[in-house]
Motif scaffolding. Structure first.
Motif, short mmCIF file in Angstrom:
data_model
loop_
_atom_site.label_atom_id
_atom_site.label_comp_id
_atom_site.label_asym_id
_atom_site.label_seq_id
_atom_site.Cartn_x
_atom_site.Cartn_y
_atom_site.Cartn_z
N GLY A 285 -3.36 13.23 6.51
CA GLY A 285 -4.33 13.80 7.43
C GLY A 285 -4.15 15.29 7.58
N PRO A 286 -4.96 15.91 8.44
CA PRO A 286 -4.90 17.37 8.59
C PRO A 286 -3.54 17.88 9.07
CG PRO A 286 -6.87 16.47 9.61
CD PRO A 286 -6.01 15.30 9.25
N GLY A 287 -2.81 17.09 9.84
CA GLY A 287 -1.56 17.58 10.41
C GLY A 287 -0.33 16.83 10.01
N GLY A 288 -0.45 15.88 9.09
CA GLY A 288 0.72 15.09 8.71
C GLY A 288 0.32 13.84 7.96
N ILE A 289 1.28 12.94 7.84
CA ILE A 289 1.06 11.65 7.18
C ILE A 289 0.96 10.59 8.26
CG2 ILE A 289 2.01 9.96 5.57
CD1 ILE A 289 3.71 12.36 4.45
N TYR A 290 -0.13 9.85 8.23
CA TYR A 290 -0.38 8.80 9.22
C TYR A 290 -0.13 7.44 8.56
CZ TYR A 290 -2.71 12.44 11.95
OH TYR A 290 -2.98 13.58 12.67
N VAL A 291 0.67 6.62 9.22
CA VAL A 291 1.03 5.32 8.66
C VAL A 291 0.71 4.24 9.69
CG1 VAL A 291 2.83 3.91 7.61
CG2 VAL A 291 2.89 6.41 7.35
N ALA A 292 -0.11 3.27 9.30
CA ALA A 292 -0.40 2.13 10.16
C ALA A 292 0.67 1.07 9.96
CB ALA A 292 -1.78 1.55 9.85
N HIS B 199 0.85 -1.19 0.00
CA HIS B 199 0.00 0.00 0.00
C HIS B 199 0.88 1.24 0.00
CE1 HIS B 199 -3.82 -2.06 1.81
NE2 HIS B 199 -3.22 -2.80 0.88
N PHE B 200 0.34 2.34 -0.51
CA PHE B 200 1.08 3.60 -0.51
C PHE B 200 0.07 4.74 -0.63
CE2 PHE B 200 0.43 2.49 -4.86
CZ PHE B 200 0.53 3.62 -5.65
N GLY B 201 0.54 5.98 -0.52
CA GLY B 201 -0.41 7.08 -0.55
C GLY B 201 0.27 8.41 -0.81
N TRP B 202 -0.57 9.45 -0.88
CA TRP B 202 -0.09 10.81 -1.13
C TRP B 202 0.39 11.47 0.16
CZ3 TRP B 202 0.82 12.29 -5.89
CH2 TRP B 202 0.09 11.72 -6.95
N ASN B 203 1.26 12.45 0.00
CA ASN B 203 1.76 13.19 1.17
C ASN B 203 0.70 14.14 1.72
OD1 ASN B 203 2.14 14.87 -1.27
ND2 ASN B 203 3.07 16.35 0.13
N ALA B 204 -0.20 14.61 0.88
CA ALA B 204 -1.19 15.60 1.31
C ALA B 204 -2.45 15.44 0.46
CB ALA B 204 -0.63 17.02 1.17
#
Length: 464
Positions: free
Chosen positions: A143-150, A71-76
């Motif tokens: 997220g609103p304040g940063g990148i959240y990684v599980a 899995h991967f995602g955007w920074n913002a």
């Protein structure tokens, strides 16, 4: 007077996001199951007007071997417009790509040329473990304040798994998100209801129970994940646990409603130990607590043991193995990927407690091996796995590999990768785009898809 303007791919509400221009590129994580060559992020042309439509037009190779891109995602994303933590100057520019096996994280810059991203930073496993206390990064959400990684393991690859935060500009790992984790031990997905200041997390297992394949003793002993956890998002404290019961194993993908005024969402349970069925559950507010209800049960299909892999012969059935779901931007249609039987199902969930089946296609499957109108290689293996829906809900993309060590347990001959696209009607119904079938290059298998400018599983919103 000069002003800062938000990234044009940020939208205050899901309604406005659904009106966005169609995507022209897709980014796809692809890994080498033999861990002999670097994993890649493939760039796919999804513009029907292009001469290279439905073709891989670029590849970005990792710097190391054996990462297992997953899995991967955007920074913002659009949550940067939230009033509690506005970051309007941030761009949706970088892809954050973890190696699930290696715990290495790559940062790819897509801005200079979206068709040819470049690796601009690599976070090594030792740094990640030292700064966050976690390894095996799995799910990435902006997220609103940063990148959240599980993450699925602690620094030693054991329990507890959890969530860590990265800075969305410097990409420095900041540290563990949880202040008080309560009883939570296993990790998998993490997402939120911004309008209710609530984080939700789900469960799989510790790395030693899946990195070499699913362990039958763990599965049959009901030792894999079966719970949802609810958290105070601001205070970062565990509030509530919902146990689905010993029968239900592998509680995976979280799909909260996009409308921040709606306090419900959907999650899939991969398998029931009772009858091999899969299920979809709705979580919702009930008084001042969260609750969950099973709304869909998809049964296993009887099968000749001769057609089944060793792990299933004794059951004489094909389990649906619902391993991914996705929710359209208007919260109307839920897409359900049945990796075992080969079905991709579409449900109208306008009423989240009374879903209605509105569309279904079949491709691949453990027994059916259904083909595609654009395929030239006969019977297909693998099945619908990672699903991604366009912001306007009219296009659905999916690939067919689950995880390197698990693929051969259910498809012993090995999976030949492919990627397809469905066209979805505004009132329901889905059909294959006969011109979109990618016979994935040998040596790599495709997994998660991300769409340029955002998609239905990348963004969260603060306004309805």
């Amino acid at each position: 007077m000069p002003t800062w303007t938000p990234d044009p791919s940020f939208y205050p509400s899901p309604r406005q996001a659904a009106k966005a221009p169609p995507e022209t590129l897709a980014y796809v994580a692809a890994f080498d199951p033999d861990r002999k060559s670097p994993d890649r992020i493939a760039v796919v042309d999804v513009d029907p007007k292009s001469s290279s439509y439905s073709k891989i037009i670029g590849n970005v190779a990792a710097t190391e071997v054996g990462d297992e891109f997953h899995h991967f995602g955007w920074n913002a994303c659009s949550s940067c417009l939230c009033p509690n933590a506005p970051h309007r100057h941030v761009e949706r520019r970088y892809l954050v790509v973890p190696g699930l096996r290696s715990s290495r994280i790559y940062i790819l810059d897509t801005k200079p040329d979206p068709r040819a991203p470049k690796i601009v930073k690599v976070i090594e496993p030792a740094e990640l473990a030292d700064k966050t206390g976690y390894t095996r990064p799995h799910t990435v959400h902006c997220g609103p304040g940063g990148i959240y990684v599980a993450a699925l393991g602690n620094k030693d690859g054991k329990a507890p798994g959890g969530v860590f935060v990265m800075d969305h500009e410097s990409f420095e790992p900041l540290g563990r998100w949880e202040v008080d984790r309560g009883p939570q031990q296993l990790g998998y997905d993490a997402w939120w209801h911004l309008g209710y200041d609530t984080m939700v997390t789900s469960e799989w297992g510790t790395p030693d129970t899946f990195e070499n394949g699913l362990v039958p003793e763990v599965l049959l002993g009901s030792k894999y994940g079966r719970r949802l956890h609810f958290w105070d998002f601001t205070k970062r404290r565990h509030l509530q646990e919902i146990d689905f019961g010993e029968e239900h194993q592998l509680v995976f993908e979280l799909r909260p409603a996009h409308d921040p005024t709606k306090a419900h969402g959907f999650v899939n349970c991969v398998v029931s130990l009772k009858d091999l069925s899969s299920s979809i559950w709705t979580w919702f507010r009930e008084g001042n607590k969260w609750a969950a209800k099973k709304i869909i049960s998809i049964p296993a299909e009887p099968a000749n043991p001769d057609d089944l892999p060793p792990v299933l012969k004794g059951f004489k059935a094909v389990p649906p193995l619902v391993t991914d779901i996705d929710l359209s931007m208007d919260d109307r249609f839920l897409y359900v990927a049945c990796w075992g039987t080969g079905d991709l199902q579409q449900y109208d969930v306008s009423d989240p407690f009374n879903p209605k089946l509105t569309g279904k296609v079949r491709i691949g499957g453990i027994v059916s091996r259904a083909t595609h109108p654009g395929a030239k290689n006969g019977k297909l293996n693998g099945g619908p796995q990672m699903v991604e829906v366009s912001r306007d809900g009219r296009r659905v993309y999916f690939t067919n590999s689950l995880y390197g060590a698990i693929d051969p347990q259910f498809y012993p001959e090995g999976i030949d990768g492919w990627m397809v696209k469905l066209d979805a009607g505004p009132a329901g119904g889905i059909a294959f785009d006969p011109k979109f079938f990618i016979d994935w290059p040998k040596g790599h298998r495709p997994h998660q898809v991300r769409l340029q400018g955002g998609d239905c599983s990348s963004d969260s919103y603060c306004y309805p």
